[in-house]
Write a protein that holds these residues in place. Structure first.
Motif, short mmCIF file in Angstrom:
data_model
loop_
_atom_site.label_atom_id
_atom_site.label_comp_id
_atom_site.label_asym_id
_atom_site.label_seq_id
_atom_site.Cartn_x
_atom_site.Cartn_y
_atom_site.Cartn_z
N LEU A 1 -4.67 -6.75 -3.29
CA LEU A 1 -3.54 -6.72 -3.93
C LEU A 1 -3.65 -6.57 -5.40
O LEU A 1 -3.20 -5.73 -6.19
N PRO A 2 -4.68 -7.39 -5.98
CA PRO A 2 -4.84 -7.31 -7.27
C PRO A 2 -5.53 -6.13 -7.75
O PRO A 2 -5.10 -5.75 -8.98
N PHE A 3 -6.00 -5.40 -7.05
CA PHE A 3 -6.78 -4.23 -7.45
C PHE A 3 -5.91 -3.11 -7.29
O PHE A 3 -5.98 -1.98 -7.94
N MET A 15 -6.41 4.39 -2.07
CA MET A 15 -5.78 4.17 -3.34
C MET A 15 -6.51 3.81 -4.59
O MET A 15 -6.28 4.06 -5.74
N LEU A 16 -7.75 3.42 -4.29
CA LEU A 16 -8.59 3.01 -5.21
C LEU A 16 -9.52 3.95 -5.89
O LEU A 16 -9.82 4.17 -6.93
N LEU A 53 -3.87 -9.39 0.92
CA LEU A 53 -3.71 -10.23 -0.39
C LEU A 53 -5.06 -10.06 -1.26
O LEU A 53 -4.71 -10.01 -2.38
N PRO A 96 -2.37 -2.88 -6.97
CA PRO A 96 -0.75 -3.50 -6.69
C PRO A 96 0.22 -2.52 -5.92
O PRO A 96 1.18 -3.15 -5.37
N GLN A 97 -0.17 -1.56 -6.15
CA GLN A 97 1.13 -0.63 -5.36
C GLN A 97 0.98 -0.74 -3.85
O GLN A 97 1.97 -0.33 -3.25
#
Lengths: 333, 342
Positions: free
Chosen positions: B41-43, B309-310, B38, B45-46
């Motif tokens: 998730l904001p950073f 992913m970042l 959670l 979203p995928q």
């Protein structure tokens, strides 16, 4: 006001989703290219990453990067993560030319163009583009200059070559390029040491030390990569073999890559010749290939960087194209 | 004053009760995973997409198998550092058997089963050797498995040079590759293999005599011996299971990469041990569960996936991963401290 657990959970999820919206919206605005390297183990790769970043930024792309630390499985996972992130292209430096094939297939399935930077994959039906230096030709030119120097000096030479990891086609090209030339000059050059390095500086140091112990009269030395220069210089100094061009006992010395140390050694007249990969051109070719593939154009599977050899005679003319010279200039003003 | 204090401890407030429940729950790492999910998730979203969920599941599978094997060894207060070299050695041996480029059983119907049997045998053999040295020669598991790791990591490279000009063995049969990569309706084939290993491991630990003996050996080896537990054989069994699990992981990794490579798994040792320990299995033995290891692996793979992913730099990835794992370890330490108090 009392808050039930359900209200709290729903509120948290909505807050998380809302907070994510700006990031998501930002990601929509710019095209993103993933640059995946297997490591930043030598100045060549650090400069390569920098060159790609500059080129992509100049063209208005966002770059995301990941390093797999020589782990094939991790790199495969990184490719899938980037595909899930919906990147517009992938530029990759793989550890193993066979193990990268599933990643190419995954990119093909997702219709995302993939370009290999400086390292080609093994033969496969899957489509990708490789930007590679013409290792063999560049090495030919470098070693030809070393042989020319040897002939001018006269006498017989005992040669040693530091060979890279033979799982890397670049290492094979450089090895073959060296032997193409020395085999034609067997009358004056006898190769007495073939030193495997696995692209590992410690292994190279130990191997070269052993070679000099077995053959103290080695006087013709070629390294398949410039990043091994510090270890080589160390061994040569220990064996009293590190002398400038023109001095008695100078070892005819050549390398490959074109890094800043190579330029310093050339400038200080310790190095006779160096094969230079045109890093800026390779970065440009890689990004061009991604752009062309995105635009639906046909791109050759292999794009060659012809590179060049820099030596004492042409240094002033060609050094501006040497990426190591750019780094040297930045450092030294 | 005393009466108030006692009454306060007997009836803790709601949030404190919830905190205590979370802290002492065996699902703590699962809760942490959810919280982390959670939080990122904001950073990214995928992360919530079906594709990433599938990636997380398939990334977990081979790591989970080898971590389950490590759980057995940690329960008997041992450690198996050789699992990465077992993965590498099994990978090149299996590939040399089935490769279409001159493999021992190339183009034969027996190529895939033959290669898989060879891979498991490699795991069992190295596991048996580890067990023998620890059990019969009384050598510390750390030293034994460290040396086998070094030896077989080198041996795997040496073995590869006899079978290929390059640094890896490719051209593996489709029937093998599909095990590591294939899926049916989005469910990876590897899931069935890992589920079978996980359930079998759980049954051994929770429902069998061997399981009870493993915990007994880990808690107090001397007391176990006095109670009639064949300590030597139990420890050897733990190393054998660890070797076999590493070999199964090697099958999945090799199939996934379609290549037998001598550097396979060389950098995942800390992930393996980290996942098991974060899950709650004690490094000092006598405590551990397969389910905890599942949570530990999930936690680590979640962190890894989000950082991938970042697209952060290598240094940031190491730093963030280290911080998150440290945080999990601190929470575990706090939990243990409070558990001792209550």
């Amino acid at each position: 006001m009392k808050l039930t657990r359900r209200q709290f959970t729903i509120g948290t999820l909505i807050a998380a989703g809302t907070a994510g919206m700006p990031v998501f919206a930002k990601a929509q605005g710019k095209k993103t290219i993933a640059v995946l390297f297997d490591g930043l183990y030598s100045p060549f790769w650090v400069a390569g990453l920098d060159a790609l970043k500059q080129d992509l930024t100049k063209r208005g792309y966002e770059m995301v990067q990941a390093i797999s630390d020589k782990d094939d499985n991790r790199q495969f996972e990184q490719v899938r993560a980037m595909l899930a992130r919906k990147v517009d292209g992938i530029i990759i430096v793989q550890t193993d030319s066979n193990a990268v094939i599933p990643a190419i297939k995954a990119a093909n399935d997702a219709k995302v163009p993939m370009v290999h930077f400086n390292r080609p994959p093994a033969k496969t039906d899957a489509f990708s583009v490789a930007v590679v230096a013409d290792n063999r030709k560049i090495t030919n030119a470098t070693v030809e200059h070393m042989v020319k120097v040897a002939r001018e000096q006269g006498g017989k030479y005992k040669a040693a070559i530091l060979i890279g990891n033979l799982g890397d086609p670049n290492a094979i090209g450089r090895r073959d390029g060296f032997f193409d030339v020395v085999d034609k000059n067997k009358d004056i050059i006898d190769v007495v040491a073939r030193i495997p390095t696995e692209w590992n500086a410690d292994v190279a140091f130990a191997g070269l030390t052993n070679a000099f112990q077995a053959n103290p009269d080695i006087n013709f030395l070629f390294t398949s990569s410039d990043f091994l220069f510090p270890q080589i210089v160390q061994v040569m100094k220990t064996r009293n073999k590190f002398h400038q061009i023109g001095q008695k006992d100078h070892v005819i010395f050549g390398g490959f890559d074109g890094d800043a140390t190579a330029y310093e050694l050339l400038k200080d007249k310790y190095l006779d010749a160096d094969g230079v990969q045109d890093l800026f051109k390779e970065a440009e070719l890689a990004v061009n290939a991604i752009v062309d593939l995105q635009g639906g154009k046909t791109v050759e599977r292999v794009l060659l960087d012809p590179g060049f050899a820099i030596h004492q005679a042409n240094m002033a003319e060609v050094r501006d194209r040497m990426w190591g010279y750019s780094i040297y200039k930045q450092k030294n003003g | 004053m005393i009466a108030t204090s006692i009454a306060g401890e007997a009836r803790p407030s709601g949030p404190r009760r919830l905190l205590r429940h979370l802290l002492f729950s065996e699902y703590l790492v699962l809760y942490l995973s959810l919280a982390y999910f959670l939080a990122v998730l904001p950073f990214v979203p995928q992360m919530a997409s079906a594709e990433v969920m599938r990636n997380i599941l398939s990334d977990m599978l081979p790591l989970l198998v080898v971590a389950i094997g490590q759980t057995f060894v940690l329960i008997v207060a041992g450690i198996d550092l050789s699992v990465t070299s077992i993965i590498a050695m099994a990978s090149v041996v299996g590939a040399s058997v089935m490769t279409g480029d001159g493999g021992y059983l190339a183009d034969s119907a027996l190529a895939v089963p033959g290669a898989m049997i060879a891979m498991v045998l490699v795991g069992l053999a190295i596991g048996a050797f580890n067990g023998f040295c620890v059990n019969r020669l009384g050598m510390p598991p750390f030293i034994v498995t460290l040396t086998t790791m070094m030896f077989f990591s080198g041996a795997a490279i040496w073995f590869t040079t006899f079978h290929t000009e390059t640094s890896s063995i490719a051209n593996l049969p489709h029937g093998f590759v599909v095990l590591g990569q294939g899926n049916l309706g989005g469910v990876p084939h590897a899931l069935w293999v890992v589920a079978a290993v996980g359930i079998a491991a759980h049954l051994v630990l929770a429902r069998s005599v061997l399981g009870r003996r493993l915990y007994a050996c880990g808690q107090n080896r001397r007391a176990a011996a006095v109670s009639g537990v064949p300590v030597g054989r139990v420890i050897a069994a733990a190393f054998l299971i660890s070797g076999a699990c590493a070999a199964v992981a090697s099958i999945l990794y090799t199939g996934r990469l379609q290549t037998g490579t001598p550097i396979l798994g060389q950098t995942i040792l800390l992930d393996i041990i980290g996942a098991v320990v974060i899950g709650g299995t004690s490094l000092f033995g006598g405590k551990g569960k397969v389910l905890w290891t599942v949570f530990g692996v999930l936690f680590l793979v979640l962190i890894d996936t989000s950082l991938k992913m970042l697209g952060l730099s290598l240094f940031s990835v190491f730093a963030i991963k280290g911080c998150v794992i440290l945080l999990a370890a601190v929470i575990d330490a706090v939990r243990t401290r409070y558990a001792a108090r209550f």
